[in-house]
Design a protein around this motif. Structure first.
Motif, mmCIF file in Angstrom:
data_model
loop_
_atom_site.group_PDB
_atom_site.id
_atom_site.type_symbol
_atom_site.label_atom_id
_atom_site.label_comp_id
_atom_site.label_asym_id
_atom_site.label_seq_id
_atom_site.Cartn_x
_atom_site.Cartn_y
_atom_site.Cartn_z
ATOM 1 N N GLY A 23 0.772 -1.236 0.000
ATOM 2 C CA GLY A 23 0.000 0.000 0.000
ATOM 3 C C GLY A 23 0.804 1.288 0.000
ATOM 4 N N VAL A 24 2.101 1.214 -0.275
ATOM 5 C CA VAL A 24 2.942 2.415 -0.316
ATOM 6 C C VAL A 24 2.618 3.202 -1.586
ATOM 7 N N ARG A 25 2.292 4.494 -1.415
ATOM 8 C CA ARG A 25 1.942 5.342 -2.561
ATOM 9 C C ARG A 25 2.550 6.732 -2.394
ATOM 10 N N VAL A 26 2.940 7.329 -3.529
ATOM 11 C CA VAL A 26 3.353 8.730 -3.537
ATOM 12 C C VAL A 26 2.080 9.555 -3.633
ATOM 13 N N LYS A 27 1.915 10.499 -2.722
ATOM 14 C CA LYS A 27 0.732 11.364 -2.727
ATOM 15 C C LYS A 27 1.032 12.731 -3.302
ATOM 16 N N ASP A 28 2.242 13.235 -3.097
ATOM 17 C CA ASP A 28 2.589 14.563 -3.576
ATOM 18 C C ASP A 28 4.072 14.584 -3.915
ATOM 19 N N LEU A 29 4.380 15.115 -5.087
ATOM 20 C CA LEU A 29 5.764 15.186 -5.534
ATOM 21 C C LEU A 29 6.003 16.572 -6.111
ATOM 22 N N THR A 35 5.863 13.465 -0.586
ATOM 23 C CA THR A 35 5.050 12.867 0.471
ATOM 24 C C THR A 35 4.560 11.502 0.002
ATOM 25 N N THR A 36 4.755 10.499 0.859
ATOM 26 C CA THR A 36 4.240 9.154 0.596
ATOM 27 C C THR A 36 3.320 8.767 1.741
ATOM 28 N N THR A 37 2.443 7.806 1.475
ATOM 29 C CA THR A 37 1.559 7.312 2.524
ATOM 30 C C THR A 37 1.498 5.791 2.483
ATOM 31 N N VAL A 38 1.132 5.238 3.614
ATOM 32 C CA VAL A 38 0.835 3.816 3.716
ATOM 33 C C VAL A 38 -0.138 3.660 4.887
ATOM 34 N N THR A 39 -1.126 2.810 4.702
ATOM 35 C CA THR A 39 -2.133 2.583 5.741
ATOM 36 C C THR A 39 -1.950 1.194 6.339
ATOM 37 N N HIS A 40 -1.978 1.129 7.662
ATOM 38 C CA HIS A 40 -1.861 -0.138 8.368
ATOM 39 C C HIS A 40 -3.028 -1.040 7.968
ATOM 40 N N ARG A 41 -2.683 -2.227 7.472
ATOM 41 C CA ARG A 41 -3.669 -3.241 7.084
ATOM 42 C C ARG A 41 -3.121 -4.616 7.459
ATOM 43 N N TRP A 42 -3.912 -5.619 7.234
ATOM 44 C CA TRP A 42 -3.497 -6.982 7.557
ATOM 45 C C TRP A 42 -2.217 -7.362 6.810
ATOM 46 N N ILE A 43 -2.107 -7.002 5.533
ATOM 47 C CA ILE A 43 -0.986 -7.417 4.687
ATOM 48 C C ILE A 43 0.346 -6.812 5.131
ATOM 49 N N ASN A 44 0.327 -5.686 5.841
ATOM 50 C CA ASN A 44 1.580 -5.017 6.189
ATOM 51 C C ASN A 44 1.792 -4.868 7.706
#
Length: 152
Positions: A23-29, A35-44
């Motif tokens: 779920g790692v994503r670049v949100k703003d460049l 800025t990158t984001t990642v949301t806590h989920r079962w997979i990570n």
């Protein structure tokens, strides 16, 4: 092709599939920050029901590396890049959406300029700070990148 958040995300999907699946994503460049984001989920998650430390490292590294990619593309030179060292400090359990930001774009620009001028390997240390949705710092990373103009 212009480097943007969406082109970096496509790159992640095809060349860094583990980061993409986590779920790692670049949100703003921008020129000076990423800025990158990642949301806590079962997979990570880790066994303690928080974001696994290595997933945080992937998101933090991407926030620094994307800045290098932008500046290298702008330079018009073929420049290799490699992480040579990193340090991490974890200060709080990472749950929910975590945002990593690196604001060292000016340091990156100077390093790429120096690499072009000297044709010698250059190193730069870039900091990425991870915060939760309340703005509390959960982790801090410092990545040392090495860049060198490739021989043509």
């Amino acid at each position: 092709m212009k480097v943007s958040a969406s082109t970096i995300n496509w790159f992640v999907a095809f060349k860094l599939p583990s980061a993409f699946l986590c779920g790692v994503r670049v949100k703003d460049l921008r020129l000076t920050a990423c800025t990158t984001t990642v949301t806590h989920r079962w997979i990570n998650q880790n066994p303690f029901q928080s974001l696994y430390f290595a997933v945080q490292a992937m998101a933090a590294e991407l926030s620094t590396g994307a800045l290098l990619v932008v500046k290298i593309k702008e330079s018009g030179f073929e420049i290799g890049m490699l992480v040579t060292h990193f340090e991490a400090t974890y200060t709080k359990k990472a749950v929910g959406k975590i945002t990593f930001e690196c604001v060292d774009g000016l340091k990156v620009a100077q390093t790429i300029h120096n690499a072009k001028e000297t044709k010698e390997r250059q190193t730069v240390s870039l900091k990425s700070i991870g915060t939760d949705s309340n703005g509390a710092v959960v982790s801090e990373f410092i990545f040392q990148w090495s860049v060198k103009v490739k021989k043509s």
